[in-house]
Design an enzyme around this catalytic site. Structure first.
Site, short mmCIF file in Angstrom:
data_model
loop_
_atom_site.label_atom_id
_atom_site.label_comp_id
_atom_site.label_asym_id
_atom_site.label_seq_id
_atom_site.Cartn_x
_atom_site.Cartn_y
_atom_site.Cartn_z
CD GLU A 22 -5.12 0.32 6.35
OE1 GLU A 22 -5.39 1.44 5.65
OE2 GLU A 22 -3.95 -0.05 6.85
CG ASN B 45 -6.07 3.77 17.81
OD1 ASN B 45 -6.13 3.51 16.72
ND2 ASN B 45 -6.07 3.11 18.92
CD GLU B 46 -3.46 9.32 19.22
OE1 GLU B 46 -3.10 8.55 18.24
OE2 GLU B 46 -3.19 8.96 20.49
CD GLN C 80 -2.64 1.07 2.79
OE1 GLN C 80 -3.80 0.63 2.34
NE2 GLN C 80 -2.22 1.34 3.82
N GLY C 81 0.74 2.12 -0.84
CA GLY C 81 1.57 3.35 -1.01
C GLY C 81 0.64 4.64 -0.54
#
Lengths: 326, 383
Positions: B245, B366-367, B125-126
């Site tokens: 994702e 997660n922020e 994944q880029g």
């Protein structure tokens, strides 16, 4: 596998929600804080007429002959409004135990209520002074006659009338006593409703309240508090619904499932109460504002019918078995 | 409400279990985030593919078996229960593939999907760049139109590219309209890493594996047939992938339930040294893994009935990533001073801990996820 409620169950939930939105407002709750009974006059009979009180009773007794899966959503609604009525004791815990008891029909009609007591399981008994049927949670046996004495305590939640029940404990021992599970399940459902209500109130408040020229809900510190509360609720609720299913279907692991539900629901409601107060700031610290009505109920229910620690010990016995006292 | 699996689903579970018990490599393969381990894992992927277990939920013509979401969950539970190898193809099969199914042309689907499932083409994944991490819309790598050749010429750098040093292909976002603001003017390109003008430099991760890479592009050519979705509309296409994702497709509950069950086994082995407080936390972590399982069943029921999940995927990502860290931290606590050993019988816990620590960072920190929950689930104002 279908982990969802039916349209009929959701419609019933909506009808109960509509009734309680009208009949169990903060104004009603404030009245219950100061009146003689700690209850809302007339509301219990309306709940009985809708079928909520007798949901688990056979149709022959005037009940709906439904199960805990049907009931759990309704109990969540009673938590959302901090209903000051013995709904968990009566509808969830007592009614199925009264099959064959002459008083069941009157309970289902809403004429009398039940009180489930046992300091080891329930904690403090509630609304005992207006109850007619007393059941000892420890063995599920119904008291013959009335308690010797009711010692009134004063709850931090003024609409919760709490008592120590002094009585001759009725003899009887059942290998399978479902009362502790059904009481904890009902309380877990109420805690989810309370958590949801406190989060909703707080979201509304932080969208409106401005400081530094912007709504305080735009600050990340506030957002993250509320996201944490929402997260805990998101992962408590499915455990509560699963526990309702396990109890209704007599799953052999239902007690562990109920304990998982009650432990996570207690924690979720506790967190929601902390976040709600902190995000409201000083206004939430007053009794003029409504938040405390729900927060105090959450404090009480988080510990009633077993707190998170008590339930985790029960799960531990199922999960770790012999290591408990190693 | 019916919380039982059908006889057909249970039969599928038995079939998966029997096959996995017979085929899962013993001893475990070396880490798939090393060159040697990656090759061994690709052999395993071929074994999965030949038995139609590589991508059970895909159509048969691409190597799947048209399995339902429930069967997919059952397969995942059995896969992790059996202790089967990590999926080195996961960024392709779980992240890119759903996007190709949604946005790809039939020609792209036929050209790419079966080879991806077989592990013949491996995808990284880029997304991230040195100056675009959480702020993904800050992407600077650019693609310039080459009408004569019928495609785009890309220049710039991607970084923290998982397994970038071993994969054959990269999917990513590139700026195709330099005048457009932020998330506009980006295009989703599928890039063959053997193209002239591309340099890949491995970067050692926290756990010592060369699992990361930096990928440099210097006027590398990408033909038009490798544009996914419309040019300059790559953001919409990419958001479909990040949803995968964060949410269900990458992190089935099977993995965390298996870890939680291994943790309980470890706790039984160390019963003599646990105290009440530690046991309470073990119970809590195990309960939270089970909560993840039931929240997933709740969500899958909704999806099976045609409802889409949206920003709720951020709640899911927060839960599993923080749960995974806690499960491993508890294991290290049980192991005590021996936790630091990265050889021997219990080394997998430290390795797993290092991997778990990436969870709260990747796929949107997660922020950022908490912001998403606050803004899009709860409706709080952005500003």
């Amino acid at each position: 596998m279908r982990f969802a409620f039916t349209d009929e169950q959701l419609e019933f939930r909506d009808a109960v929600r509509d009734l309680l939105a009208k009949e169990c407002t903060p104004t009603h709750l404030r009245d219950a804080w100061t009146n003689d009974t700690g209850r809302i006059p007339g509301l219990w009979r309306q709940l009985a007429e809708m079928g909520v009180v007798g949901m688990l009773a056979p149709e022959a007794n005037g009940g709906l002959g439904m199960d805990e899966i049907d009931l759990v959503l309704l109990l969540e609604e009673t938590g959302r409004v901090a209903l000051p009525e013995p709904i968990v004791d009566t509808a969830a815990a007592a009614v199925p135990e009264l099959i064959g008891d002459a008083r069941l029909d009157a309970v289902v009609r809403g004429e009398i209520t039940a009180c489930v007591f046992d300091p080891q399981i329930v904690g403090l008994a509630t609304w005992a002074d207006t109850a007619s049927v007393f059941i000892f949670a420890g063995n599920g046996e119904t008291l013959r006659g009335t308690p010797t004495e009711l010692r009134r305590g004063t709850s931090v939640d003024g609409s919760r009338r709490v008592f120590d029940v002094v009585a001759d404990i009725p003899a009887g021992a059942r290998t399978d006593n479902p009362i502790p599970d059904r009481g904890a399940l009902g309380t877990a459902a109420q805690l989810c409703g309370l958590a949801d209500r406190m989060i909703e109130m707080t979201v509304d408040y932080v969208k409106e309240r401005k400081q530094f020229g912007v709504p305080i809900g735009s600050f990340q510190a506030v957002k993250h508090h509320l996201a944490n509360a929402r997260l805990a609720l998101e992962f408590a609720r499915p455990l509560v619904y699963r526990a309702a299913y396990s109890v209704a279907r007599h799953d052999p692991d239902r007690s562990a499932h109920v304990s998982m539900a009650k432990a996570n629901a207690s924690d979720a409601a506790h967190l929601a109460s902390r976040v709600a107060l902190q995000c409201h700031g000083a206004i939430g610290y007053t009794t003029e504002y409504d938040l405390h009505l729900y927060m105090k109920r959450a404090w009480a229910l988080a510990r009633a019918w077993g707190d998170a620690g008590w339930h985790r010990q029960r799960i531990e016995r199922a999960l770790l078995g012999g290591t408990t006292n190693a | 409400m019916d919380l039982t699996f059908s006889p057909e689903e249970e039969a599928f579970r038995s079939e998966c279990r029997a096959w996995l018990d017979a085929k899962v490599p013993q001893p475990a393969l070396p880490s798939g985030d090393t060159r040697e381990g990656f090759a061994a894992h690709l052999e395993w992927e071929r074994t999965l593919f030949d038995a139609h277990y590589a991508v059970v939920s895909w159509p048969e013509r691409y190597g799947g078996r048209d399995a339902s979401l429930w069967e997919w969950l059952i397969f995942e539970e059995e896969y992790y229960r059996a202790g089967a190898p990590q999926r080195v193809t996961q960024n392709g099969i779980f992240l890119l593939a759903p996007t190709i199914f949604e946005f790809g042309t039939p020609e792209q689907q036929d050209r790419i999907l079966a080879k991806m499932a077989a592990g013949e083409q491996t995808w990284c994944q880029g997304w991230s760049e040195p100056n675009a991490g959480s702020d993904l819309a800050g992407i600077q790598s650019k693609a310039v139109r080459d009408d004569a050749a019928g495609g785009w010429r890309i220049t710039g750098q991607k970084t923290w590219t998982t397994r970038g040093a071993f994969c054959t292909h990269l999917f990513g976002l590139f700026r195709t309209d330099p005048d457009a603001e932020r998330h506009r003017g980006l295009t989703y390109l599928l890039v063959d890493l053997s193209t002239p003008g591309i340099t890949v430099r491995p970067v050692e991760r926290l756990d010592g594996d060369e699992g990361f890479a930096e990928v440099f592009f210097d006027d590398a050519f990408v033909p038009d047939e490798n544009v996914l979705g419309e040019a300059n509309h790559g953001w919409e296409v990419a958001m479909a992938t990040t949803g995968s994702e964060r949410g269900l497709t990458l992190r089935s509950p099977g993995r965390f339930m298996a870890t939680a069950n291994r943790l309980i086994e470890l706790a039984r082995e160390h019963a003599g040294t646990t105290d009440t407080a530690l046991r309470a936390r073990l119970v809590q972590a195990w309960t939270d893994a089970d909560a993840y399982r039931w929240q997933t069943f709740w969500t899958v029921t909704r999806m099976a009935e045609g409802k889409r999940s949206g920003a709720e995927s951020s709640l899911v990502k927060l839960w599993w990533s923080e749960l995974d860290v806690r499960l491993h931290e508890l294991a290290l606590e049980l192991l005590g001073p021996h936790a630091e050993l990265i050889d021997g019988d219990d080394a997998a816990w430290m390795k797993g801990y290092e991997f778990a620590l990436s969870g709260p960072i990747y796929a949107g920190t997660n922020e950022i996820q908490r912001n998403v929950v606050a803004e899009r689930v709860l409706g709080l104002p952005r500003k």
